[in-house]
Write a protein that holds these residues in place. Structure first.
Motif, short mmCIF file in Angstrom:
data_model
loop_
_atom_site.label_atom_id
_atom_site.label_comp_id
_atom_site.label_asym_id
_atom_site.label_seq_id
_atom_site.Cartn_x
_atom_site.Cartn_y
_atom_site.Cartn_z
N PHE A 109 0.82 -1.20 0.00
CA PHE A 109 0.00 0.00 0.00
C PHE A 109 0.86 1.25 0.00
O PHE A 109 0.71 2.13 -0.84
CB PHE A 109 -0.94 0.00 1.21
N TYR A 110 1.81 1.35 0.94
CA TYR A 110 2.52 2.62 0.95
C TYR A 110 3.70 2.70 0.00
O TYR A 110 4.06 3.77 -0.45
CB TYR A 110 2.86 3.10 2.36
N ALA A 111 4.27 1.55 -0.37
CA ALA A 111 5.35 1.60 -1.37
C ALA A 111 4.78 1.93 -2.74
O ALA A 111 5.32 2.72 -3.51
CB ALA A 111 6.10 0.28 -1.40
N PHE A 112 3.61 1.36 -3.05
CA PHE A 112 2.97 1.53 -4.34
C PHE A 112 2.49 2.97 -4.51
O PHE A 112 2.74 3.62 -5.50
CB PHE A 112 1.79 0.56 -4.41
N LEU A 113 1.82 3.48 -3.48
CA LEU A 113 1.28 4.84 -3.56
C LEU A 113 2.38 5.89 -3.51
O LEU A 113 2.46 6.78 -4.35
CB LEU A 113 0.37 5.09 -2.36
N GLY A 114 3.21 5.78 -2.49
CA GLY A 114 4.09 6.90 -2.17
C GLY A 114 5.51 6.77 -2.65
O GLY A 114 6.25 7.74 -2.62
N GLY A 115 5.94 5.58 -3.08
CA GLY A 115 7.34 5.42 -3.45
C GLY A 115 8.23 5.84 -2.31
O GLY A 115 7.90 5.64 -1.14
N MET A 116 9.37 6.44 -2.64
CA MET A 116 10.31 6.86 -1.62
C MET A 116 9.71 7.87 -0.68
O MET A 116 10.00 7.89 0.51
CB MET A 116 11.56 7.44 -2.29
N LYS A 117 8.83 8.75 -1.20
CA LYS A 117 8.25 9.78 -0.36
C LYS A 117 7.40 9.15 0.74
O LYS A 117 7.54 9.46 1.92
CB LYS A 117 7.40 10.71 -1.23
N GLY A 118 6.52 8.22 0.35
CA GLY A 118 5.68 7.55 1.32
C GLY A 118 6.52 6.74 2.30
O GLY A 118 6.28 6.75 3.51
N ILE A 119 7.52 6.05 1.76
CA ILE A 119 8.35 5.20 2.60
C ILE A 119 9.11 6.04 3.63
O ILE A 119 9.17 5.70 4.81
CB ILE A 119 9.33 4.39 1.72
N THR A 120 9.66 7.18 3.19
CA THR A 120 10.44 8.02 4.09
C THR A 120 9.62 8.43 5.31
O THR A 120 10.06 8.26 6.45
CB THR A 120 10.93 9.28 3.36
N TYR A 121 8.42 8.96 5.07
CA TYR A 121 7.68 9.47 6.21
C TYR A 121 7.06 8.36 7.07
O TYR A 121 6.94 8.52 8.27
CB TYR A 121 6.66 10.53 5.75
N THR A 122 6.74 7.21 6.46
CA THR A 122 6.30 6.11 7.33
C THR A 122 7.49 5.60 8.15
O THR A 122 7.33 5.24 9.31
CB THR A 122 5.71 4.91 6.56
N GLN A 123 8.68 5.62 7.55
CA GLN A 123 9.84 5.15 8.31
C GLN A 123 10.14 6.04 9.51
O GLN A 123 10.56 5.56 10.55
CB GLN A 123 11.08 5.06 7.40
N VAL A 124 9.89 7.35 9.35
CA VAL A 124 10.08 8.25 10.49
C VAL A 124 9.16 7.80 11.63
O VAL A 124 9.59 7.66 12.79
CB VAL A 124 9.79 9.71 10.09
N ALA A 125 7.90 7.52 11.30
CA ALA A 125 6.95 7.06 12.32
C ALA A 125 7.39 5.71 12.89
O ALA A 125 7.32 5.47 14.10
CB ALA A 125 5.55 6.96 11.73
N GLN A 126 7.86 4.84 11.99
CA GLN A 126 8.25 3.50 12.44
C GLN A 126 9.47 3.55 13.36
O GLN A 126 9.56 2.77 14.30
CB GLN A 126 8.52 2.59 11.22
N TYR A 127 10.38 4.48 13.10
CA TYR A 127 11.52 4.60 14.02
C TYR A 127 11.02 4.94 15.42
O TYR A 127 11.46 4.33 16.40
CB TYR A 127 12.52 5.67 13.56
N CYS A 128 10.10 5.91 15.51
CA CYS A 128 9.60 6.31 16.82
C CYS A 128 8.96 5.14 17.55
O CYS A 128 9.20 4.92 18.74
CB CYS A 128 8.61 7.47 16.69
N VAL A 129 8.15 4.37 16.82
CA VAL A 129 7.50 3.22 17.43
C VAL A 129 8.53 2.20 17.91
O VAL A 129 8.50 1.74 19.05
CB VAL A 129 6.52 2.54 16.44
N LEU A 130 9.50 1.90 17.05
CA LEU A 130 10.40 0.80 17.41
C LEU A 130 11.36 1.20 18.54
O LEU A 130 11.67 0.38 19.40
CB LEU A 130 11.12 0.25 16.18
N ILE A 131 11.81 2.45 18.55
CA ILE A 131 12.78 2.81 19.58
C ILE A 131 12.07 2.91 20.94
O ILE A 131 12.61 2.51 21.97
CB ILE A 131 13.54 4.11 19.23
N PHE A 132 10.83 3.40 20.94
CA PHE A 132 10.06 3.47 22.18
C PHE A 132 9.84 2.05 22.72
O PHE A 132 10.06 1.78 23.90
CB PHE A 132 8.73 4.18 21.90
N ALA A 133 9.46 1.16 21.81
CA ALA A 133 9.18 -0.22 22.21
C ALA A 133 10.43 -0.94 22.71
O ALA A 133 10.36 -1.85 23.52
CB ALA A 133 8.58 -0.99 21.04
#
Lengths: 106, 591
Positions: free
Chosen positions: B164-188
């Motif tokens: 879903f997000y790779a198809f729609l957003g390409g690098m742009k979508g991936i970059t900003y989801t990765q920012v969110a994913q970093y926050c989730v993973l480091i907190f966890a």
């Protein structure tokens, strides 16, 4: 497979832009030399803290204590990583200064 | 609320967040699809790189590997961080100045050759596919552990979200989801670590905690060394690999990190050369938070395990032990019939995993069919180091659910980054640059999306039917990146004399010898099994560390061949002059 040179002339740098960032050959050389000097020094530290303190001389350093850590072990699992982070930010600072000196910071 | 409901809630919320970001950051042009438009701030790029880099293996596996290998585990800690120094100093700023979309772009243009470009594309595809298969499997495993669904169903869900997000957003979508994913993973990752450090030592900072002492006033590491040597293990802080091997593996992982296409490509997304340097610094800082915490968790977990189980009657064991026994991650066979657990060096089982029978033993333990002759009675899967931590520390259910979300964030972010490299390699490096240069940007974008779709399907297939070599992913992916990309790129920047012939023969020689060594000593595809053991390794170097030799061979062959062949053309030397000067990058990326 075709080994002929492919068209590279028009794809990368447009010339009008290059003129605005013109640098005379002596400055170019000086700038690059300074950069290489920084790289050499920083990579020396990079090598020392990881391969040196963390691996090659780990046994010798382990006879020194840093609180509850043996020093060699601490470098291998903590210290080297802290130094890596610092090294990159030192390089960022040095290069930002150097770029400013040669007016390459646009 | 129970763990299951918390897990569904938190995982559901994080997935909704990722999808929301994907919709908000749709890509409209190839530039947005490939490099997020080149307008990502260094801080955001640092966060995204960290998430991209830290996979399910870093999040779930690394602390466990260190816990069970002690000092030897340092190769991963130094190897997977030290490469960023090389990236920041030797590669990222110059590749950013070069201003194209991919690594094969640089190789192809700098070495004025479509053959060089093709070698680079093949290496990029191979590295990324080996790596991504492991990630999709990781997603499936996290789902099956925490949400009680089939591993394969987990892989399908992961595929759908990434798609879903790779198809729609390409690098742009991936970059900003990765920012969110970093926050989730480091907190966890950090929350349980801080609690456990507090419990074990009274110090809330895990990095300091594992160097301090517990209630008895003995330094934790000394206590652990003592516990281990008493039972016949090597001391935790000593390790058992040879210095040569430690050196080579660390070097191969560092060089490989610096040569991995999905990491390099992240530095094409920032606006300027100085941003590329800075964001490499941020990336390593964010990675270092997890990487300096992991060895602390390892020490807490190992000490806790040894103190809890040694000579403890099975009937008195804490409940987490039995819970993880029920999920096949712990096994105990009472070899001496005393009803107590004895933990000793050597494998408690024959083969890699315990084979459970349907029956229960005298004390209610699950019986296994493949107990070994070694006096060691205990089998522990290394993955439980992170998975079981919150329970062992008695943390609330929502934190356990958070660890599941963190593991998924780590696996998904890495998978997405790799899938982008694969789709870019196909649509840009192969189709646009080689087969159909006349296609319009719109068509190229469509092809890029379609290749992302295809890549997800293939990755999912490998996730469901993991090929035998997935276990060797680390050796393969890093060895190949170290022996192909790293030397070719470094020489392309730092040597004006390096030419097409030198670079191509160098890459092929480096790749060939590394592939040979791994096929021979890791996979056992070549040569007789009797001569594939550690005794026959060249200079005592394990297959994991051989990428370093491959890198040296690449450099050596390239330098030699380039001396006897023609200089690169003027225009190419001009490129080299230009990438060494940081200014004027804005115009360079418009093409």
């Amino acid at each position: 497979m075709n080994l002929d040179p492919i068209n590279i002339g028009n794809t990368i740098f447009n010339t009008s832009n290059q003129e605005s960032h013109y640098m005379n050959p002596t400055d170019r050389k000086k700038y690059w030399r300074t950069n290489l000097k920084y790289l050499g020094l920083l990579l020396l530290v990079w090598f020392l803290v990881s391969y040196g303190f963390g691996i090659l001389w780990v046994d010798e350093l382990n006879s020194i204590r840093l609180g509850g850590f043996k020093l060699g072990f601490w470098f291998a699992q903590q210290g080297a990583i802290y130094v890596f982070v610092i090294l990159i930010f030192v390089y960022v600072r040095l290069m930002n200064k150097l770029d400013k000196k040669y007016k390459l910071d646009d | 609320m129970d763990i299951q409901s918390w897990t569904f809630l938190i995982v559901g919320l994080t997935f909704a967040l990722y999808i929301g970001i994907a919709i908000w950051s749709r890509a409209g042009s190839t530039k947005e699809f490939y490099v997020a438009g080149g307008g990502v701030s260094p801080l955001a790029n640092g966060l995204a790189t960290a998430a991209d880099w830290m996979s399910a293996a870093s999040f779930l596996g690394m602390a466990g590997i260190i816990a069970f290998s002690g000092y030897d585990g340092s190769v991963y800690l130094m190897g997977w961080t030290g490469g960023y120094v090389l990236l920041a100093l030797l590669l990222a700023p110059y590749l950013r100045k070069f201003g194209k979309f991919t690594v094969p772009d640089f190789i192809g243009d700098r070495y004025y050759s479509n053959l060089a470009r093709t070698v680079a594309v093949i290496a990029a595809l191979f590295v990324s596919f080996t790596y991504v298969a492991g990630q999709m499997r990781g997603v499936g495993v996290v789902f099956s552990r925490f949400l009680d669904v089939e591993v394969n169903t987990g892989v399908y869900i992961g595929m759908a979200v990434v798609l879903f997000y790779a198809f729609l957003g390409g690098m742009k979508g991936i970059t900003y989801t990765q920012v969110a994913q970093y926050c989730v993973l480091i907190f966890a990752f950090m929350v349980p670590a801080i609690f456990i450090s507090l419990m074990a030592t009274g110090n809330p900072i895990p990095q300091l905690g594992f160097g301090s002492s517990g209630e008895d006033g003995v330094y934790l590491l000394d206590k652990l060394d003592g516990l281990m040597t008493d039972l016949g293990f090597t001391a935790y802080t000593d390790g058992s690999k040879s210095t040569m091997d430690i050196f080579m593996i660390t070097a191969a992982l560092m060089l490989g990190t610096a040569g991995l296409p999905h990491v390099i490509i992240r530095f094409f997304t920032v606006p300027k050369v100085k941003d590329a340097r800075k964001s490499a610094g941020y990336a390593l800082l964010f990675i270092a938070i997890l990487y300096t915490t992991a060895p602390a968790i390892a020490v807490f977990a190992r000490t806790n395990l040894m103190e809890t189980v040694q000579d403890t009657p099975y009937e008195d064991i804490p409940p987490w032990f039995k819970k993880w026994e029920d999920t096949d991650l712990i096994a105990w066979s009472d070899k001496n019939g005393d009803g107590k657990i004895q933990y000793a060096p050597g494998s408690a089982i024959d083969g890699k995993k315990p084979v459970f029978t349907e029956n229960r033993g005298t004390y209610g333990q699950r019986l296994i069919a493949n107990a070994s002759v070694s006096p060691n009675e205990l089998y522990v899967d290394r993955d439980i180091t992170v998975l079981a931590n919150p329970e062992i520390a008695g943390l609330p259910n929502w934190i356990i659910a958070l660890v599941a979300a963190g593991g998924l964030a780590a696996a998904l972010s890495t998978a997405a980054g790799l899938l982008l490299v694969i789709s870019t390699s196909i649509s840009h490096d192969l189709i646009k640059k080689q087969f159909a240069p006349e296609i319009s940007e719109k068509t190229e974008l469509l092809i890029a999306r379609f290749s992302a779709f295809l890549a997800v399907i293939v990755a999912g297939y490998f996730g469901i039917n993991p090929p035998g070599f997935v276990a060797s992913v680390v050796a393969l992916a890093f060895g190949l990146a170290a022996s192909s990309f790293f030397p070719a790129i470094v020489m392309g920047i730092f040597s004006k004399r390096m030419n097409r012939e030198g670079a191509i023969t160098g890459m092929i020689a480096g790749l060939a010898i590394t592939c040979y060594y791994i096929a021979r000593f890791k996979l056992g595809w070549l040569g007789s099994p009797e001569t594939s053991g550690a005794d026959n390794w060249w200079f005592g170097i394990s297959p994991e560390g051989f990428g370093t030799i491959g890198m040296l061979v690449n450099f050596g062959v390239a330098l030699l061949v380039s001396q006897f062949t023609a200089k690169p053309p003027e225009a190419v030397q001009e490129i080299v002059e230009n990438i060494r000067i940081p200014s004027g990058v804005g115009a360079a990326s418009e093409h």
